[in-house]
Scaffold this motif. Structure first.
Motif, mmCIF file in Angstrom:
data_model
loop_
_atom_site.group_PDB
_atom_site.id
_atom_site.type_symbol
_atom_site.label_atom_id
_atom_site.label_comp_id
_atom_site.label_asym_id
_atom_site.label_seq_id
_atom_site.Cartn_x
_atom_site.Cartn_y
_atom_site.Cartn_z
ATOM 1 N N VAL A 52 0.851 -1.184 0.000
ATOM 2 C CA VAL A 52 0.000 0.000 0.000
ATOM 3 C C VAL A 52 0.886 1.233 0.000
ATOM 4 O O VAL A 52 1.939 1.247 0.631
ATOM 5 N N GLY A 53 0.444 2.253 -0.701
ATOM 6 C CA GLY A 53 1.200 3.494 -0.683
ATOM 7 C C GLY A 53 0.405 4.656 -1.224
ATOM 8 O O GLY A 53 -0.642 4.475 -1.858
ATOM 9 N N PRO A 54 0.896 5.869 -0.976
ATOM 10 C CA PRO A 54 0.213 7.055 -1.497
ATOM 11 C C PRO A 54 0.365 7.123 -3.012
ATOM 12 O O PRO A 54 1.435 6.831 -3.561
ATOM 13 N N THR A 55 -0.701 7.517 -3.660
ATOM 14 C CA THR A 55 -0.724 7.604 -5.120
ATOM 15 C C THR A 55 0.410 8.467 -5.658
ATOM 16 O O THR A 55 0.942 8.200 -6.729
ATOM 17 N N SER A 56 0.826 9.466 -4.907
ATOM 18 C CA SER A 56 1.859 10.388 -5.376
ATOM 19 C C SER A 56 3.201 9.715 -5.610
ATOM 20 O O SER A 56 3.978 10.154 -6.461
ATOM 21 N N ILE A 57 3.489 8.625 -4.859
ATOM 22 C CA ILE A 57 4.786 7.970 -5.039
ATOM 23 C C ILE A 57 4.699 6.468 -5.299
ATOM 24 O O ILE A 57 5.688 5.849 -5.665
ATOM 25 N N PHE A 58 3.539 5.874 -5.096
ATOM 26 C CA PHE A 58 3.365 4.434 -5.305
ATOM 27 C C PHE A 58 2.454 4.206 -6.497
ATOM 28 O O PHE A 58 1.337 4.708 -6.536
ATOM 29 N N HIS A 59 2.938 3.444 -7.445
ATOM 30 C CA HIS A 59 2.163 3.159 -8.657
ATOM 31 C C HIS A 59 1.669 1.718 -8.619
ATOM 32 O O HIS A 59 2.457 0.792 -8.783
ATOM 33 N N ALA A 60 0.388 1.554 -8.380
ATOM 34 C CA ALA A 60 -0.222 0.228 -8.282
ATOM 35 C C ALA A 60 -0.546 -0.290 -9.677
ATOM 36 O O ALA A 60 -1.687 -0.565 -10.016
ATOM 37 N N ASP A 61 0.480 -0.411 -10.488
ATOM 38 C CA ASP A 61 0.356 -0.915 -11.854
ATOM 39 C C ASP A 61 0.633 -2.411 -11.833
ATOM 40 O O ASP A 61 1.687 -2.839 -11.354
ATOM 41 N N GLU A 62 -0.290 -3.222 -12.329
ATOM 42 C CA GLU A 62 -0.135 -4.674 -12.296
ATOM 43 C C GLU A 62 1.044 -5.174 -13.132
ATOM 44 O O GLU A 62 1.409 -6.338 -13.037
ATOM 45 N N HIS A 63 1.640 -4.318 -13.930
ATOM 46 C CA HIS A 63 2.794 -4.720 -14.744
ATOM 47 C C HIS A 63 4.074 -4.022 -14.293
ATOM 48 O O HIS A 63 5.120 -4.225 -14.890
ATOM 49 N N GLY A 64 3.994 -3.214 -13.246
ATOM 50 C CA GLY A 64 5.132 -2.437 -12.776
ATOM 51 C C GLY A 64 6.060 -3.222 -11.862
ATOM 52 O O GLY A 64 5.805 -4.389 -11.518
ATOM 53 N N PRO A 65 7.143 -2.589 -11.447
ATOM 54 C CA PRO A 65 8.141 -3.272 -10.616
ATOM 55 C C PRO A 65 7.618 -3.722 -9.252
ATOM 56 O O PRO A 65 7.969 -4.801 -8.781
ATOM 57 N N ALA A 66 6.768 -2.923 -8.612
ATOM 58 C CA ALA A 66 6.216 -3.333 -7.314
ATOM 59 C C ALA A 66 5.356 -4.575 -7.478
ATOM 60 O O ALA A 66 5.417 -5.506 -6.664
ATOM 61 N N ALA A 67 4.573 -4.618 -8.545
ATOM 62 C CA ALA A 67 3.717 -5.774 -8.802
ATOM 63 C C ALA A 67 4.546 -7.020 -9.068
ATOM 64 O O ALA A 67 4.218 -8.110 -8.573
ATOM 65 N N GLN A 68 5.605 -6.881 -9.814
ATOM 66 C CA GLN A 68 6.440 -8.037 -10.132
ATOM 67 C C GLN A 68 7.120 -8.583 -8.880
ATOM 68 O O GLN A 68 7.219 -9.799 -8.697
ATOM 69 N N ARG A 69 7.575 -7.702 -7.993
ATOM 70 C CA ARG A 69 8.199 -8.155 -6.741
ATOM 71 C C ARG A 69 7.171 -8.801 -5.817
ATOM 72 O O ARG A 69 7.450 -9.815 -5.176
ATOM 73 N N LEU A 70 5.980 -8.219 -5.754
ATOM 74 C CA LEU A 70 4.907 -8.787 -4.939
ATOM 75 C C LEU A 70 4.512 -10.158 -5.464
ATOM 76 O O LEU A 70 4.369 -11.116 -4.692
ATOM 77 N N LEU A 71 4.340 -10.272 -6.760
ATOM 78 C CA LEU A 71 3.967 -11.542 -7.378
ATOM 79 C C LEU A 71 5.027 -12.604 -7.106
ATOM 80 O O LEU A 71 4.702 -13.744 -6.763
ATOM 81 N N ALA A 72 6.294 -12.245 -7.243
ATOM 82 C CA ALA A 72 7.375 -13.194 -6.972
ATOM 83 C C ALA A 72 7.346 -13.653 -5.509
ATOM 84 O O ALA A 72 7.517 -14.846 -5.224
ATOM 85 N N ALA A 73 7.121 -12.723 -4.591
ATOM 86 C CA ALA A 73 7.066 -13.075 -3.166
ATOM 87 C C ALA A 73 5.875 -13.981 -2.869
ATOM 88 O O ALA A 73 6.002 -14.961 -2.112
ATOM 89 N N ALA A 74 4.723 -13.686 -3.441
ATOM 90 C CA ALA A 74 3.529 -14.515 -3.214
ATOM 91 C C ALA A 74 3.721 -15.910 -3.795
ATOM 92 O O ALA A 74 3.340 -16.909 -3.170
ATOM 93 N N ARG A 75 4.317 -15.997 -4.979
ATOM 94 C CA ARG A 75 4.561 -17.314 -5.585
ATOM 95 C C ARG A 75 5.566 -18.118 -4.778
ATOM 96 O O ARG A 75 5.409 -19.322 -4.593
ATOM 97 N N GLU A 76 6.620 -17.461 -4.303
ATOM 98 C CA GLU A 76 7.626 -18.140 -3.480
ATOM 99 C C GLU A 76 7.004 -18.646 -2.182
ATOM 100 O O GLU A 76 7.245 -19.785 -1.766
ATOM 101 N N THR A 77 6.203 -17.827 -1.550
ATOM 102 C CA THR A 77 5.548 -18.234 -0.307
ATOM 103 C C THR A 77 4.584 -19.384 -0.561
ATOM 104 O O THR A 77 4.538 -20.351 0.206
ATOM 105 N N SER A 78 3.830 -19.317 -1.653
ATOM 106 C CA SER A 78 2.908 -20.400 -2.015
ATOM 107 C C SER A 78 3.684 -21.700 -2.225
ATOM 108 O O SER A 78 3.271 -22.774 -1.748
ATOM 109 N N TRP A 79 4.805 -21.609 -2.935
ATOM 110 C CA TRP A 79 5.631 -22.795 -3.181
ATOM 111 C C TRP A 79 6.113 -23.389 -1.860
ATOM 112 O O TRP A 79 6.073 -24.602 -1.663
ATOM 113 N N ARG A 80 6.540 -22.528 -0.935
ATOM 114 C CA ARG A 80 7.020 -22.993 0.375
ATOM 115 C C ARG A 80 5.895 -23.644 1.185
ATOM 116 O O ARG A 80 6.152 -24.464 2.059
#
Length: 87
Positions: A52-80
């Motif tokens: 979560v973050g303020p719109t002014s500095i956080f871009h909740a784009d499903e194809h952006g870098p934050a999304a890719q890192r979040l997706l990788a973390a969720a997949r890794e946790t799911s695998w574990r």
């Protein structure tokens, strides 16, 4: 306006397919969020990771870098947790 569980099935199917969902100021103006489900060994949602973050500095784009890192973390946790997505 009443909504039943069936009303959300297309949304849930999209989240499961993409692995992510975004919210742009829906719950609080000026605050965006990205969420990713974490699955257990039976393929059920066991948890949800959210950034979560303020719109002014956080871009909740499903194809952006934050999304890719979040997706990788969720997949890794799911695998574990024993999750193995269907091929």
């Amino acid at each position: 306006l009443q909504h039943g569980a069936d009303d959300y099935q297309p949304v849930l199917a999209g989240i499961r397919a993409r692995g992510l969902h975004h919210v742009h100021g829906l719950l609080m103006p000026g605050v965006d969020a990205l969420s990713a489900p974490v699955f257990n060994a039976m393929g059920q949602i066991a948890a949800v990771m959210t950034v979560v973050g303020p719109t002014s500095i956080f871009h909740a784009d499903e194809h952006g870098p934050a999304a890719q890192r979040l997706l990788a973390a969720a997949r890794e946790t799911s695998w574990r947790m024993g999750y193995s997505p269907a091929a």
